[in-house]
Write a protein that holds these residues in place. Structure first.
Motif, PDB file in Angstrom:
ATOM      1  N   GLY A 110      42.005  -2.298  35.759  1.00  0.00           N
ATOM      2  CA  GLY A 110      42.948  -2.258  36.869  1.00  0.00           C
ATOM      3  C   GLY A 110      42.306  -1.914  38.198  1.00  0.00           C
ATOM      4  N   LEU A 111      41.087  -1.333  38.178  1.00  0.00           N
ATOM      5  CA  LEU A 111      40.432  -0.987  39.435  1.00  0.00           C
ATOM      6  C   LEU A 111      39.522  -2.111  39.913  1.00  0.00           C
ATOM      7  CD1 LEU A 111      39.347   2.769  39.274  1.00  0.00           C
ATOM      8  CD2 LEU A 111      41.298   1.766  40.387  1.00  0.00           C
ATOM      9  N   LEU A 127      38.255  -4.507  42.030  1.00  0.00           N
ATOM     10  CA  LEU A 127      38.550  -4.732  43.443  1.00  0.00           C
ATOM     11  C   LEU A 127      37.768  -5.905  44.007  1.00  0.00           C
ATOM     12  CD1 LEU A 127      38.413  -0.956  44.315  1.00  0.00           C
ATOM     13  CD2 LEU A 127      40.459  -2.335  44.057  1.00  0.00           C
ATOM     14  N   LEU A 164      31.261  -0.619  44.977  1.00  0.00           N
ATOM     15  CA  LEU A 164      32.138   0.388  45.597  1.00  0.00           C
ATOM     16  C   LEU A 164      31.932   1.792  45.024  1.00  0.00           C
ATOM     17  CD1 LEU A 164      35.571  -1.377  46.102  1.00  0.00           C
ATOM     18  CD2 LEU A 164      34.235  -0.229  47.844  1.00  0.00           C
ATOM     19  N   ALA A 178      39.688   2.552  47.983  1.00  0.00           N
ATOM     20  CA  ALA A 178      39.942   1.114  47.811  1.00  0.00           C
ATOM     21  C   ALA A 178      40.933   0.872  46.678  1.00  0.00           C
ATOM     22  CB  ALA A 178      38.628   0.386  47.525  1.00  0.00           C
ATOM     23  N   SER A 179      40.834   1.669  45.627  1.00  0.00           N
ATOM     24  CA  SER A 179      41.756   1.451  44.494  1.00  0.00           C
ATOM     25  C   SER A 179      43.178   1.844  44.876  1.00  0.00           C
ATOM     26  CB  SER A 179      41.278   2.209  43.249  1.00  0.00           C
ATOM     27  OG  SER A 179      41.363   3.573  43.462  1.00  0.00           O
ATOM     28  N   ALA A 235      44.484  -0.982  46.964  1.00  0.00           N
ATOM     29  CA  ALA A 235      44.790  -2.178  46.159  1.00  0.00           C
ATOM     30  C   ALA A 235      46.095  -2.009  45.386  1.00  0.00           C
ATOM     31  CB  ALA A 235      43.637  -2.455  45.196  1.00  0.00           C
ATOM     32  N   HIS A 236      46.273  -0.840  44.776  1.00  0.00           N
ATOM     33  CA  HIS A 236      47.490  -0.617  43.979  1.00  0.00           C
ATOM     34  C   HIS A 236      48.729  -0.520  44.867  1.00  0.00           C
ATOM     35  CE1 HIS A 236      45.784  -0.419  40.026  1.00  0.00           C
ATOM     36  NE2 HIS A 236      44.871   0.441  40.420  1.00  0.00           N
TER      37      HIS A 236
END
Lengths: 263, 91
Positions: free
Chosen positions: A131-132, A134, A198, B33-34, B37-38
């Motif tokens: 889910g991470l 990116l 990242l 960043a996560s 994004a979420h």
């Protein structure tokens, strides 16, 4: 322990790299084949076993259902395969002899390289599905494409030279397999690097950057080996010995750091 | 989870809490960043996130963490975030 890994890396560089520029400083010139060959082989074997051990320990830090457990186990299996090949080579090196090519060790090195490529591809798929994730699929495709083009350009020349200079279909097939498999390793390694960019600055980045640097080191040394064999540049052997030893050491170091970061 | 059920949380509280919890292991860049994004994926554009949004956000983050740190550690990290939210709610 970080300092220990760094010191071993420095010691290997000091002992091996100067020999590429000044042949009289190469271990084989200073110690003689009877001592230098088993010593260098033994060092590589120890580092391969260390890398396999730490990768396996890393796998155990994940639960049974966690995808990286499988990926780290594959990495450990690949390092064990390299160790098995190195142990076979020691049969010749222990007598102060150069191993023939091809040799039974290739029956270990080739599957180990395939498993290494699969392990890296498995990490890449796991990260892409997480889910991470990116990084877009288009970015990953561009990275894989670029790595393929650069790798193919670097490997084409030694591949052609190796095939020209060697006799017999088995020998030619095995000689050709190494550069092709190096490409199969470098492409997923580049994709994993892009996925993890990242993480920069984090403990997991320090671990992964070492693992990936080690894998690239091993592939570059393999390419170098093909060039050395094709163009008879035996004086560069110490540089290759350093590349392989540093590669295994970096994989071991990274796996150790990964396990420590999750402890 | 029960402690934050039914409560809305300000992004000014939620985002730093998530970042502070994740960053020591995965780095600040990935943590920020996560979240971004979420938040985009879930359409959480307001300054305040309702309980359902918080739950969905934390589930997404936990799923993403699993691949890096394993499911047990991911669950622990998200539990830490939830505990932090509960403390904030109790203030």
């Amino acid at each position: 322990m970080n300092r220990g890994f760094a010191l071993v890396l420095l010691a290997l560089a000091c002992a091996l790299v100067p020999g590429a520029a000044w042949p009289e400083l190469a271990p084989r010139a200073r110690l003689g084949d009877a001592l230098a060959l088993p010593l260098l082989g033994g060092i590589k074997l120890a580092l391969q076993l260390l890398a396999a051990g730490f990768a396996s320990a890393c796998a155990r830090t994940f639960s049974r259902d966690d995808r990286p457990r499988r990926s780290f186990r594959a990495l450990a299996l690949a390092m064990s395969g390299f160790a098995a090949g190195q142990a076979v080579l020691l049969w010749w090196h222990g007598r102060g002899l150069d191993a023939p090519f091809p040799s039974p060790a290739d029956a270990c090195f080739i599957p180990a390289t395939i498993v290494l490529a699969l392990a890296l591809a498995d990490f890449a798929v796991a990260h892409a599905r997480g889910g991470l994730s990116l990084v877009t699929p288009a970015q990953l495709r561009r990275t894989a494409g670029l790595a393929t083009v650069v790798g193919a350009a670097a490997l084409g020349l030694p591949l052609a030279a190796a095939l020209r200079g060697l006799e017999g279909p088995l020998t030619q097939t095995i000689a050709a397999a190494y550069p092709v498999l190096d490409l199969a390793v470098v492409v997923p390694a580049a994709v994993v690097l892009r996925q993890l960019w990242l993480l920069r600055g984090s403990p997991l980045w320090r671990a992964w950057s070492r693992v990936l640097a080690g894998v690239v080191c091993l592939s570059l040394s393999d390419v170098g080996f093909a060039y050395v064999a094709a163009f008879e540049l035996a004086r560069l052997d110490p540089l290759l010995d350093f590349g392989f030893a540093a590669g295994y050491l970096l994989v071991a170091w990274g796996a150790w750091q990964h396990r420590r970061a999750l402890a | 989870m029960d402690a934050i059920e039914g409560a809305s949380v300000r992004r000014a509280v939620l985002d730093p809490l998530i970042t502070q919890t994740i960053a020591p292991m995965l780095g600040e860049a990935l943590a920020r960043a996560s979240i971004r994004a979420h938040v985009q994926r879930l359409g959480l554009s307001d300054d305040t996130v309702d309980a359902a949004g918080v739950t969905a956000l934390l589930e997404g983050i936990e799923k993403g963490l699993r691949v890096f740190v394993g499911s047990e550690r991911a669950a622990r990290l998200v539990a830490t975030i939830r505990a932090g939210l509960a403390r904030e709610a109790a203030r």
